[in-house]
Enzyme design. Structure first.
Site, PDB file in Angstrom:
ATOM      1  CG  HIS A 194      -1.965  -1.048   1.187  1.00  0.00           C
ATOM      2  ND1 HIS A 194      -3.107  -0.935   0.436  1.00  0.00           N
ATOM      3  CD2 HIS A 194      -2.028  -2.266   1.786  1.00  0.00           C
ATOM      4  CE1 HIS A 194      -3.849  -2.029   0.591  1.00  0.00           C
ATOM      5  NE2 HIS A 194      -3.212  -2.853   1.398  1.00  0.00           N
ATOM      6  CB  CYS A 207       2.368 -31.791 -10.876  1.00  0.00           C
ATOM      7  SG  CYS A 207       1.639 -30.442  -9.927  1.00  0.00           S
TER       8      CYS A 207
END
Lengths: 420, 481
Positions: free
Chosen positions: B53, B447
């Site tokens: 931010h 995977c």
């Protein structure tokens, strides 16, 4: 490894193998198949159940047996296959870049490329099923790999979401391994699986199939402890008050297959939003001259027999492309009525002769219907069907003579015949 | 286990604990971190928006405002040292009404008061906004552009900070759920539920959602509550939507739902803000629907069909609505960092510096190590190499030529590296957070079984003992018949 090949085939599963054999038999012998797994055969290697090959060989084979026949044919012809090799990119100029542990990252130039990468399973994430994210949530294919290839059982008390064929097969497989499958839930009013699989995998084992139901919550912190299943309305929204709770340690998802076309897209090939595969002509040529596609990367087939048939088309025409050169596009588009989900091929190239077989899927269950192929006012083909279901692919064969002089766009329609 | 003694013991392996540990590892101090889970970064640092931010949100004079602006300036250098992906992608606060346009001016003023340069906070007209962001809702009336806004991967930062601290001598204890902190001579004995105990002169409580419970162990009353946020992550194919971070104009209830790029070029949508009692993050249909609704209000054509996963995170907060960074009332040398909600990630490097130089320094001399190594090899190092460099690596170790995760293109070599590097990955999710294997569009469908095998091999355990995320999260229940 050489730098150039006449034909490079991406994928050594049933599609890639059949395409390679067909291309070889049409006179192209300088072929390289690139296969990401350690051996050819593709997903058939984990499909140890039988029922493969009934159409093609008139006998019931297991997945590895079916693949084995094509592996043997390819071996007879000494077609080279590079296993453990993952393709990283394909350029529109047909440069194929791949990686393996022997050659590192390398690029090879092809005269023609056949895409035969197959598909992947849609995951839980794509459905936004609420709840926690514990262990015990698998796609049906992942569970199948654990059980059939690795020898491990992923869970003991199972609820399956989706009634696709792999989910049905896994319901039976897990039951045979001692797991209890409590329910198969299907959000649609019909199963997308083959009718024979509903009978043989669910009914024969007293596994309940809940149509119009979905999982609305997954529970458990470390491992799944249960799911909430709700009935859905016509908009597929869960109906409050219909919740059922199942104690379970495993949730399998069998919620659809998605053609794996990331490489296709990067090569600049046009895709169909309906099939998620390439848009192809009747010779299985994509929007890029000399790049062909076949098998489940193009459209999700329900029988591998059809994959083989389609791939032979791609192999034959890829060989013609290499031997005789490019056939210019002279395209007639193919559309379909709203009660048909998709039709393939999506385009007819008038410069290619021969019969055309259209593959398509209907959008719902229809009884006493008639399929028609029209071009403008001309009726090219008509076929009546007592029952048509989305789970089973339909075909229509238009003879060469009828296709040859077509000038207007082609449309395929389904009409239900009244009072029959 | 013998009673080990440290100068400083940090409780909690989130981004606050991690960056503090890393800062302290620069000095000639013996430091350790205890984490109740099987891996670090398992709480709110794992599941948040990943925004660096600019610093215009927090009230003037608050700790949030101070550390946010400082942390924003420190982040690029820290990310560089640790090999963590960071991008100064800039952010936009979008106004959809005249009232909201007025709020933008207040935010701009507040930002300048908080120390942001005025030229880094321009207000854009509707036309300027739509020129920058063509997919934003045409009803937008203007926006505040925060030029110093950025994005970072929060778990990558946390893991890298702890890994770098460990490379510099810090110790990590996982599965260490603190249940007692007792005063002993010259410090404290910190005991885990499983009976292990460690001693330290200074104890720093960075336990996130559990920081209130840890504070209670030394008699301090710091209520900490949980606020859950659901997120939806879109495939990289949706990245055309925006490369920036798009906020709605904040209301009293907070910053609301954002639409943002991630550093890995996914699009993230969320979070909601639902009060929860449980510490197990759980998405709900209502919250996910809210995320989708708000995302459509920001970008009407947001491709929600490209969703690859949804998840929830729980942010810790305190009624003071500011960071609590203070010494225990009763136990000298015990410091609490509690209620570190947004902008905690951005503030972390500045908080770490403050904790070391202002708080720990009260008790221990801070003498810099001569051999401190600030750099850490990025977990993503292999992907960043040229083809020639990759081929050199593959030639040395062929495992880097074996693709395991086809969606994110992660090789066996990278997975083994994650298990062998600090902090070692010991479960499937830990491998995923370090390498991205399983984080792509198939969500591990292809995977996962291979990752499980590699973990079993590397850890020397049977397949049935490999877990998804520690504890009882086993993936397999036994061998087949």
């Amino acid at each position: 490894m050489k730098n150039t090949y006449d034909l490079i085939i991406v994928g050594g599963g049933p599609a890639g193998l059949a395409a390679a054999i067909a291309a070889y038999d049409c006179g192209v012998t300088d072929i390289l198949i690139l296969e990401r797994e350690d051996r050819p055969g593709g997903i058939l290697n984990q499909c140890i159940h039988n029922g493969f090959g009934l159409t093609r060989f008139k006998e019931s084979l297991t997945g590895p047996e079916y693949a084995g026949r094509f592996i043997a044919e390819a071996a007879k012809r000494n077609i080279p296959l590079s296993a453990g090799t993952t393709v990283l990119s394909i350029s529109p100029k047909k440069e194929v870049t791949a990686i393996n542990d022997r050659d590192g990252i390398f690029t090879v130039q092809a005269k023609a490329v056949i895409l035969a990468m197959g598909c992947r399973e849609r995951s839980r994430g794509a459905l936004n099923i609420p709840g926690t994210r514990p262990a015990g949530i698998y796609s049906a294919g992942t569970a199948q790999k654990y059980v059939n290839c690795k020898g491990y059982l992923p869970g003991k008390d199972v609820v399956i979401l989706g009634s696709g064929d792999i989910g049905l097969i896994m319901a039976r497989r897990m039951t045979l391994e001692g797991a209890k499958v409590h329910a198969v839930c299907e959000i649609m009013p019909y199963s997308s699986g083959l009718r024979r699989n509903i009978e043989q995998c669910l009914h024969d084992f007293n596994i309940p199939l809940y149509l119009n139901h979905t999982i609305t919550k997954i529970e458990g912190k470390d491992r799944v402890t249960g799911v909430v299943v709700s009935e859905v309305d016509e908009q597929k929204k869960p109906i409050a008050g219909t919740e059922m709770h199942f104690d379970c340690d495993t949730v399998l998802f069998s919620v659809g297959l998605i053609p794996e076309n990331e490489l296709t897209q990067e090569a600049g090939i046009a895709l169909s939003p309906r099939t998620k595969g390439a848009i192809v002509r009747q010779n299985r040529e994509t929007s890029v001259h000399g790049i062909f596609a076949c098998g489940n990367v193009l459209q999700v087939h329900d029988l591998v027999d059809f994959v083989s048939e389609e791939s032979e088309i791609a192999g034959k025409y890829a060989a013609e492309y290499i031997l005789k050169g490019e056939v210019p596009f002279d395209d007639i588009p193919v559309s379909h009525s709203g009660n048909i989900n998709y039709v393939l091929p999506q385009v007819i190239n008038r410069n290619i002769g021969g019969n055309v077989k259209f593959f398509f899927r209907v959008s719902n269950t229809f009884r006493n219907c008639v399929f028609r192929v029209r071009s403008g006012n001309k009726l090219l083909c008509e076929k009546k069907k007592r029952i048509a279901v989305p789970g089973e692919m339909e075909t229509l064969l238009v003879p060469a003579a009828k296709i040859a002089d077509v000038t207007e766009p082609i449309e395929i329609t389904l009409e239900v015949q009244p009072n029959e | 286990m013998k009673n080990l003694r440290y100068d400083v013991l940090v409780i909690g392996g989130g981004v606050i604990g991690g960056t503090i540990l890393r800062k302290l590892s620069q000095y000639n101090l013996s430091v350790c971190l205890v984490e109740k889970e099987n891996d670090v970064c398992m709480g709110q640092s794992r599941a948040n928006s990943g925004i660096v931010h600019a610093g215009f949100d927090a009230a003037e004079g608050s700790l949030k405002a101070k550390f946010n602006v400082l942390g924003n300036r420190m982040m690029p250098a820290l990310a560089g040292e640790l090999g963590v992906k960071y991008r100064n992608n800039t952010s936009l606060v979008v106004a959809f009404s005249e009232e909201e346009l007025e709020i933008l001016q207040k935010l701009q003023k507040r930002g300048v008061a908080n120390g942001i340069a005025a030229e880094d906070l321009p207000i854009l007209t509707r036309e300027e906004l739509l020129a920058l962001e063509p997919y934003i809702h045409p009803a937008a009336k203007g926006a505040l552009l925060a030029k110093t806004g950025g994005i970072i991967c929060p778990y990558e930062l946390t893991i890298a900070a702890i890994g770098n601290a460990m490379d510099n001598g810090a110790k990590l204890y996982t599965d260490f759920a603190v249940c007692a902190i007792c005063k002993t001579e010259g410090g404290y004995t910190v005991t885990a539920e499983d009976g292990r105990s460690l001693q330290a002169s200074v104890v720093i409580n960075c336990a996130g959602l559990a920081s209130g419970k840890i504070a209670a162990l030394v008699g301090d009353d710091i209520p900490v509550h949980g606020r859950k946020g659901d997120y939806i992550l879109l495939d990289r194919q949706a990245h055309y939507l925006t490369d920036r971070t798009l906020f709605f104009t904040p209301t009293a209830k907070g910053k609301g739902i954002l639409v943002s790029s991630t550093v890995d070029n996914n699009i993230i949508l969320g979070p909601t803000a639902t009060e929860v009692e449980s510490d197990v993050p759980e998405t709900t249909a209502a919250d996910l629907a809210h995320v989708m609704q708000k995302a459509k209000e920001m970008c009407p054509n947001v491709p929600l069909g490209a969703a690859i996963t949804s998840f929830a995170g729980i942010r810790a907060y305190n009624e003071r609505h500011d960071f609590i960074i203070e010494e225990s009332q009763t136990a000298k040398g015990v410091f609490h960092l509690a209620g570190i909600e947004s902008p905690g990630l951005t503030s972390a490097p500045a908080i770490a510096e403050y904790v070391a130089e202002e708080l720990v320094a009260r008790y221990l001399p801070l003498v810099k190590k001569e051999n401190f190594r600030p750099e850490r090899q990025a977990d993503s190092f292999f992907r960043n190499l040229t083809t020639e460099e990759k081929n050199a690596v593959i030639q040395k170790d062929p495992a880097y030529g074996r693709m395991v995760c086809r969606c994110e293109r992660i090789t066996e070599g990278e997975i083994r590296h994650a298990v062998r590097t600090n902090p070692p990955a010991t479960n499937v999710d830990a491998v995923k957070r370090r390498t991205r294997a399983g984080m792509g569009r198939c969500q591990g469908g292809f995977c996962q079984s291979r990752v499980t095998e590699i973990l079993a091999e590397e850890l020397g355990i049977p397949m049935e003992k490999v877990t998804k995320s520690g504890g009882n999260s086993v993936l397999l229940v036994g061998k087949i018949k």
